[in-house]
Design a protein around this motif. Structure first.
Motif, PDB file in Angstrom:
ATOM      1  N   ARG A  15      -3.752  35.583  11.943  1.00 10.95           N
ATOM      2  CA  ARG A  15      -4.761  36.523  11.419  1.00 10.95           C
ATOM      3  C   ARG A  15      -4.476  37.945  11.905  1.00 10.95           C
ATOM      4  N   PHE A  16      -4.353  38.111  13.212  1.00 11.44           N
ATOM      5  CA  PHE A  16      -4.132  39.453  13.747  1.00 11.44           C
ATOM      6  C   PHE A  16      -2.717  39.941  13.450  1.00 11.44           C
ATOM      7  N   GLY A  17      -1.744  39.030  13.343  1.00  8.58           N
ATOM      8  CA  GLY A  17      -0.398  39.403  12.942  1.00  8.58           C
ATOM      9  C   GLY A  17      -0.364  39.930  11.511  1.00  8.58           C
ATOM     10  N   THR A  18      -1.206  39.371  10.653  1.00  7.72           N
ATOM     11  CA  THR A  18      -1.308  39.885   9.286  1.00  7.72           C
ATOM     12  C   THR A  18      -1.865  41.300   9.294  1.00  7.72           C
ATOM     13  N   TYR A  19      -2.900  41.523  10.087  1.00  2.58           N
ATOM     14  CA  TYR A  19      -3.451  42.883  10.192  1.00  2.58           C
ATOM     15  C   TYR A  19      -2.403  43.857  10.719  1.00  2.58           C
ATOM     16  N   MET A  20      -1.680  43.423  11.752  1.00  2.00           N
ATOM     17  CA  MET A  20      -0.644  44.276  12.338  1.00  2.00           C
ATOM     18  C   MET A  20       0.474  44.508  11.333  1.00  2.00           C
ATOM     19  N   GLY A  21       0.872  43.471  10.594  1.00  2.00           N
ATOM     20  CA  GLY A  21       1.921  43.597   9.600  1.00  2.00           C
ATOM     21  C   GLY A  21       1.553  44.568   8.486  1.00  2.00           C
ATOM     22  N   VAL A  22       0.321  44.511   8.030  1.00  2.00           N
ATOM     23  CA  VAL A  22      -0.142  45.462   7.007  1.00  2.00           C
ATOM     24  C   VAL A  22      -0.089  46.881   7.572  1.00  2.00           C
ATOM     25  N   PHE A  23      -0.486  47.042   8.820  1.00  2.00           N
ATOM     26  CA  PHE A  23      -0.402  48.348   9.466  1.00  2.00           C
ATOM     27  C   PHE A  23       1.046  48.829   9.518  1.00  2.00           C
ATOM     28  N   TRP A  24       1.977  47.926   9.874  1.00  2.00           N
ATOM     29  CA  TRP A  24       3.391  48.297   9.935  1.00  2.00           C
ATOM     30  C   TRP A  24       3.938  48.668   8.570  1.00  2.00           C
ATOM     31  N   PHE A  86       4.551  37.181  13.701  1.00  2.00           N
ATOM     32  CA  PHE A  86       3.963  37.090  12.362  1.00  2.00           C
ATOM     33  C   PHE A  86       3.930  38.458  11.676  1.00  2.00           C
ATOM     34  N   ALA A  87       3.651  39.498  12.424  1.00  2.00           N
ATOM     35  CA  ALA A  87       3.668  40.852  11.857  1.00  2.00           C
ATOM     36  C   ALA A  87       5.076  41.220  11.405  1.00  2.00           C
ATOM     37  N   ALA A  88       6.070  40.872  12.206  1.00  2.00           N
ATOM     38  CA  ALA A  88       7.458  41.181  11.863  1.00  2.00           C
ATOM     39  C   ALA A  88       7.896  40.427  10.612  1.00  2.00           C
ATOM     40  N   MET A  89       7.446  39.181  10.458  1.00  2.00           N
ATOM     41  CA  MET A  89       7.815  38.416   9.262  1.00  2.00           C
ATOM     42  C   MET A  89       7.203  39.027   8.006  1.00  2.00           C
ATOM     43  N   LEU A  90       5.943  39.418   8.084  1.00  2.00           N
ATOM     44  CA  LEU A  90       5.299  40.044   6.928  1.00  2.00           C
ATOM     45  C   LEU A  90       5.959  41.370   6.594  1.00  2.00           C
ATOM     46  N   THR A  91       6.245  42.159   7.601  1.00  2.00           N
ATOM     47  CA  THR A  91       6.878  43.455   7.387  1.00  2.00           C
ATOM     48  C   THR A  91       8.293  43.292   6.843  1.00  2.00           C
ATOM     49  N   PHE A 150      17.176  41.664   8.377  1.00  2.00           N
ATOM     50  CA  PHE A 150      17.292  40.818   9.562  1.00  2.00           C
ATOM     51  C   PHE A 150      17.438  41.646  10.832  1.00  2.00           C
ATOM     52  N   GLN A 151      18.147  42.750  10.735  1.00  2.00           N
ATOM     53  CA  GLN A 151      18.273  43.650  11.888  1.00  2.00           C
ATOM     54  C   GLN A 151      16.895  44.190  12.291  1.00  2.00           C
ATOM     55  N   LEU A 152      16.120  44.601  11.308  1.00  2.00           N
ATOM     56  CA  LEU A 152      14.790  45.157  11.598  1.00  2.00           C
ATOM     57  C   LEU A 152      13.829  44.098  12.111  1.00  2.00           C
ATOM     58  N   ILE A 153      13.889  42.884  11.563  1.00  2.00           N
ATOM     59  CA  ILE A 153      12.977  41.836  12.040  1.00  2.00           C
ATOM     60  C   ILE A 153      13.313  41.462  13.476  1.00  2.00           C
ATOM     61  N   GLN A 155      14.711  43.389  15.679  1.00  2.00           N
ATOM     62  CA  GLN A 155      14.291  44.536  16.494  1.00  2.00           C
ATOM     63  C   GLN A 155      12.776  44.514  16.712  1.00  2.00           C
ATOM     64  N   ASN A 156      12.013  44.230  15.662  1.00  2.00           N
ATOM     65  CA  ASN A 156      10.555  44.175  15.798  1.00  2.00           C
ATOM     66  C   ASN A 156      10.118  43.048  16.728  1.00  2.00           C
ATOM     67  N   VAL A 157      10.769  41.897  16.629  1.00  2.00           N
ATOM     68  CA  VAL A 157      10.425  40.774  17.514  1.00  2.00           C
ATOM     69  C   VAL A 157      10.785  41.111  18.957  1.00  2.00           C
ATOM     70  N   PHE A 158      11.954  41.702  19.173  1.00  2.00           N
ATOM     71  CA  PHE A 158      12.357  42.074  20.537  1.00  2.00           C
ATOM     72  C   PHE A 158      11.344  43.033  21.155  1.00  2.00           C
ATOM     73  N   TYR A 159      11.017  44.114  20.435  1.00  2.00           N
ATOM     74  CA  TYR A 159      10.052  45.073  20.977  1.00  2.00           C
ATOM     75  C   TYR A 159       8.664  44.449  21.116  1.00  2.00           C
ATOM     76  N   GLY A 160       8.336  43.506  20.241  1.00  2.00           N
ATOM     77  CA  GLY A 160       7.068  42.798  20.367  1.00  2.00           C
ATOM     78  C   GLY A 160       6.993  41.994  21.653  1.00  2.00           C
ATOM     79  N   ILE A 161       8.089  41.333  21.998  1.00  2.00           N
ATOM     80  CA  ILE A 161       8.130  40.565  23.252  1.00  2.00           C
ATOM     81  C   ILE A 161       8.012  41.499  24.447  1.00  2.00           C
ATOM     82  N   VAL A 162       8.725  42.613  24.388  1.00  2.00           N
ATOM     83  CA  VAL A 162       8.658  43.585  25.480  1.00  2.00           C
ATOM     84  C   VAL A 162       7.236  44.127  25.630  1.00  2.00           C
ATOM     85  N   LEU A 163       6.591  44.453  24.511  1.00  2.00           N
ATOM     86  CA  LEU A 163       5.222  44.975  24.567  1.00  2.00           C
ATOM     87  C   LEU A 163       4.208  43.908  24.969  1.00  2.00           C
TER      88      LEU A 163
END
Length: 176
Positions: A15-24, A86-91, A150-153, A155-163
């Motif tokens: 749910r929140f990943g969808t909100y974040m993905g729409v924001f992205w 989930f946000a990275a997959m939607l984006t 795939f490069q962007l996804i 990257q988004n997952v990596f930074y997501g883990i760091v954050l």
């Protein structure tokens, strides 16, 4: 007939990943438009800086509404990582559609033009560094839309883990 089952981390992360993905996705729209309207480039940067704040707000809301106000570090970390995945997959879907059907090399051409202008102004040792940056950029520009996605996804997952680490530390709360 309703069942009172506990809400799973995965459901809330979706749910929140969808909100974040729409924001992205909205944030990503500002990137190419920012070359024509510089104010939108500023909006892109500000939205990018807001992503960790939004992640914190969503994790805090998860803690307060779904976990009764308490959440362990590991549970908060897992929720936040899943939310970013989930946000990275939607984006990634939006990235692929953009690079495959809309972009036609516009974004790379604009960055190449900016790099060329910068190279003309730079002299000495910085010129060598700029040439190396240009070679690296040409490598990225040669990627296909699916490779770029795939490069962007990743990257988004990596930074997501760091954050997720500081977010989980800030939102964890144990019973007193």
């Amino acid at each position: 007939m309703t069942t009172d089952r506990p809400v799973s981390i995965q459901e809330q992360a979706m749910r929140f990943g969808t909100y974040m993905g729409v924001f992205w996705i909205i944030k990503f729209i500002f990137l190419p438009l920012g070359f024509s309207f510089p104010l939108l480039q500023l909006c892109f940067v500000l939205c990018t800086l807001f992503v960790p704040v939004l992640g914190y707000l969503y994790t805090r809301k998860f803690r307060n509404t779904c976990c009764g106000g308490t959440v362990s570090f590991s549970r908060a970390f897992l929720f936040t990582v899943c939310m970013y995945i989930f946000a990275a997959m939607l984006t990634a879907v939006a990235h692929y559609i953009y690079f495959q059907f809309i972009d036609q090399g516009f974004l790379m051409d604009m960055y190449r033009q900016q790099l060329n202008e910068t190279m003309q102004m730079v002299q000495g040792d910085l010129a060598n560094s700029m040439e190396q940056i240009m070679i690296a950029f040409d490598t990225v520009a040669a990627l296909t839309p699916i490779q770029l996605t795939f490069q962007l996804i990743s990257q988004n997952v990596f930074y997501g883990i760091v954050l997720s680490l500081p977010t989980a530390l800030l939102t964890m709360r144990y019973k007193k």
